[in-house]
Design a protein around this motif. Structure first.
Motif, PDB file in Angstrom:
ATOM      1  N   MET A 101       0.865  -1.177   0.000  1.00 15.61           N
ATOM      2  CA  MET A 101       0.000   0.000   0.000  1.00 15.61           C
ATOM      3  C   MET A 101       0.904   1.230   0.000  1.00 15.61           C
ATOM      4  O   MET A 101       1.681   1.442   0.937  1.00 15.61           O
ATOM      5  CB  MET A 101      -0.924   0.033   1.220  1.00 15.61           C
ATOM      6  N   VAL A 102       0.808   2.027  -1.039  1.00 16.88           N
ATOM      7  CA  VAL A 102       1.656   3.212  -1.172  1.00 16.88           C
ATOM      8  C   VAL A 102       1.438   4.161   0.006  1.00 16.88           C
ATOM      9  O   VAL A 102       0.301   4.493   0.348  1.00 16.88           O
ATOM     10  CB  VAL A 102       1.354   3.944  -2.493  1.00 16.88           C
ATOM     11  N   GLY A 103       2.540   4.550   0.625  1.00 17.41           N
ATOM     12  CA  GLY A 103       2.471   5.503   1.728  1.00 17.41           C
ATOM     13  C   GLY A 103       2.313   4.875   3.098  1.00 17.41           C
ATOM     14  O   GLY A 103       2.370   5.579   4.111  1.00 17.41           O
ATOM     15  N   TYR A 104       2.135   3.547   3.147  1.00 19.19           N
ATOM     16  CA  TYR A 104       1.948   2.884   4.447  1.00 19.19           C
ATOM     17  C   TYR A 104       3.227   2.162   4.840  1.00 19.19           C
ATOM     18  O   TYR A 104       3.767   1.361   4.075  1.00 19.19           O
ATOM     19  CB  TYR A 104       0.790   1.890   4.382  1.00 19.19           C
ATOM     20  N   GLY A 105       3.707   2.414   6.046  1.00 17.60           N
ATOM     21  CA  GLY A 105       4.910   1.757   6.540  1.00 17.60           C
ATOM     22  C   GLY A 105       6.177   2.465   6.084  1.00 17.60           C
ATOM     23  O   GLY A 105       6.150   3.530   5.459  1.00 17.60           O
ATOM     24  N   ASN A 106       7.304   1.845   6.393  1.00 14.69           N
ATOM     25  CA  ASN A 106       8.602   2.437   6.067  1.00 14.69           C
ATOM     26  C   ASN A 106       9.163   1.963   4.736  1.00 14.69           C
ATOM     27  O   ASN A 106      10.121   2.538   4.219  1.00 14.69           O
ATOM     28  CB  ASN A 106       9.615   2.104   7.181  1.00 14.69           C
ATOM     29  N   ASN A 107       8.586   0.902   4.183  1.00 15.18           N
ATOM     30  CA  ASN A 107       9.111   0.334   2.940  1.00 15.18           C
ATOM     31  C   ASN A 107       7.948   0.010   2.008  1.00 15.18           C
ATOM     32  O   ASN A 107       7.303  -1.026   2.141  1.00 15.18           O
ATOM     33  CB  ASN A 107       9.921  -0.931   3.252  1.00 15.18           C
ATOM     34  N   PHE A 108       7.669   0.908   1.086  1.00 14.18           N
ATOM     35  CA  PHE A 108       6.564   0.707   0.145  1.00 14.18           C
ATOM     36  C   PHE A 108       7.022   1.111  -1.259  1.00 14.18           C
ATOM     37  O   PHE A 108       8.042   1.792  -1.417  1.00 14.18           O
ATOM     38  CB  PHE A 108       5.336   1.523   0.566  1.00 14.18           C
ATOM     39  N   PRO A 109       6.317   0.700  -2.314  1.00 13.94           N
ATOM     40  CA  PRO A 109       6.724   1.007  -3.689  1.00 13.94           C
ATOM     41  C   PRO A 109       6.877   2.509  -3.930  1.00 13.94           C
ATOM     42  O   PRO A 109       5.990   3.295  -3.600  1.00 13.94           O
ATOM     43  CB  PRO A 109       5.583   0.423  -4.530  1.00 13.94           C
ATOM     44  N   GLN A 110       7.995   2.875  -4.549  1.00 11.51           N
ATOM     45  CA  GLN A 110       8.307   4.281  -4.813  1.00 11.51           C
ATOM     46  C   GLN A 110       8.166   4.652  -6.288  1.00 11.51           C
ATOM     47  O   GLN A 110       8.148   5.832  -6.634  1.00 11.51           O
ATOM     48  CB  GLN A 110       9.748   4.574  -4.373  1.00 11.51           C
ATOM     49  N   ARG A 111       8.070   3.655  -7.154  1.00 16.58           N
ATOM     50  CA  ARG A 111       8.041   3.906  -8.603  1.00 16.58           C
ATOM     51  C   ARG A 111       6.853   3.181  -9.230  1.00 16.58           C
ATOM     52  O   ARG A 111       7.026   2.332 -10.104  1.00 16.58           O
ATOM     53  CB  ARG A 111       9.356   3.463  -9.242  1.00 16.58           C
TER      54      ARG A 111
END
Length: 208
Positions: free
Chosen positions: A91-101
């Motif tokens: 889920m984009v924006g959730y947690g410290n490690n999520f998809p950036q691209r």
């Protein structure tokens, strides 16, 4: 078919659904999470249906309490939100490690507030699509396609099979989260026709 599918999701049927080593339902590489969120939503609805009708789930391995369906749904949501071998939140924006691209034009191209210059169709593709930089506009809350059959994930904009978000990924998840927030009390699912309509729709989606 509904009982058969639920049992197969729990790994207690005669022919069980495939799962990744990390425990995620796996149907196909291209946007697999659409099936995960839909199946999880179906599990919460069917769990409440069993409670409302005073029944257990009848699988090949024996009777299964409805609470196992809720636990299954929670395990899938936990995986999506970061409890997985990669410790990646899908889920984009959730947690410290999520998809950036993520594979999303509006999210990839610089905001008009930052750069009011006109961006043509080809210009957007040539300048932004192949960029290695993180998306300039964060599409907070979007659920991407997710990992492959081995829990691997490549955070690349061109990798549309895994990084493309979709509204039909998010829609069932909202229902799952709403139900899980209610605990194990159960909700009356014996409304005329509602459960049957939901089950038919989701089963057709899962088996397409």
């Amino acid at each position: 078919k509904s009982e058969y599918f639920m049992c197969s999701c729990l790994g207690k049927g005669s022919h069980n659904v495939q799962k990744t080593p990390g425990g995620l339902i796996y149907r196909q590489r291209w946007n697999n999470l659409q099936f995960v969120t839909s199946a999880s939503f179906l599990a919460t609805v069917y769990s409440d249906y069993l409670v409302s009708s005073g029944r257990n789930l009848r699988c090949d391995s024996g009777n299964v309490p409805s609470s196992e369906l809720l636990s299954f749904a929670k395990s899938q949501v936990d995986y999506i939100l970061g409890d997985n071998p990669r410790a990646t939140s899908y889920m984009v924006g959730y947690g410290n490690n999520f998809p950036q691209r993520i594979h999303h034009r509006g999210s990839s191209i610089v905001s008009i507030k930052a750069n009011p210059s006109f961006v043509s169709c080809f210009g957007g593709y040539n300048t932004w699509f192949s960029s290695k930089r993180s998306n300039t506009n964060q599409l907070t809350g979007a659920i991407v396609g997710g990992p492959d059959a081995y829990d691997d994930f490549a955070d690349e904009r061109k990798n549309y099979e895994q990084t493309e978000p979709a509204t039909y990924n998010n829609a069932p998840l909202l229902g799952v989260l709403a139900r899980l927030s209610g605990g194990h009390g159960g909700y009356n699912q014996l409304l005329p026709g509602i459960v049957i309509i939901i089950l038919k729709f989701l089963l057709l989606s899962c088996y397409k």
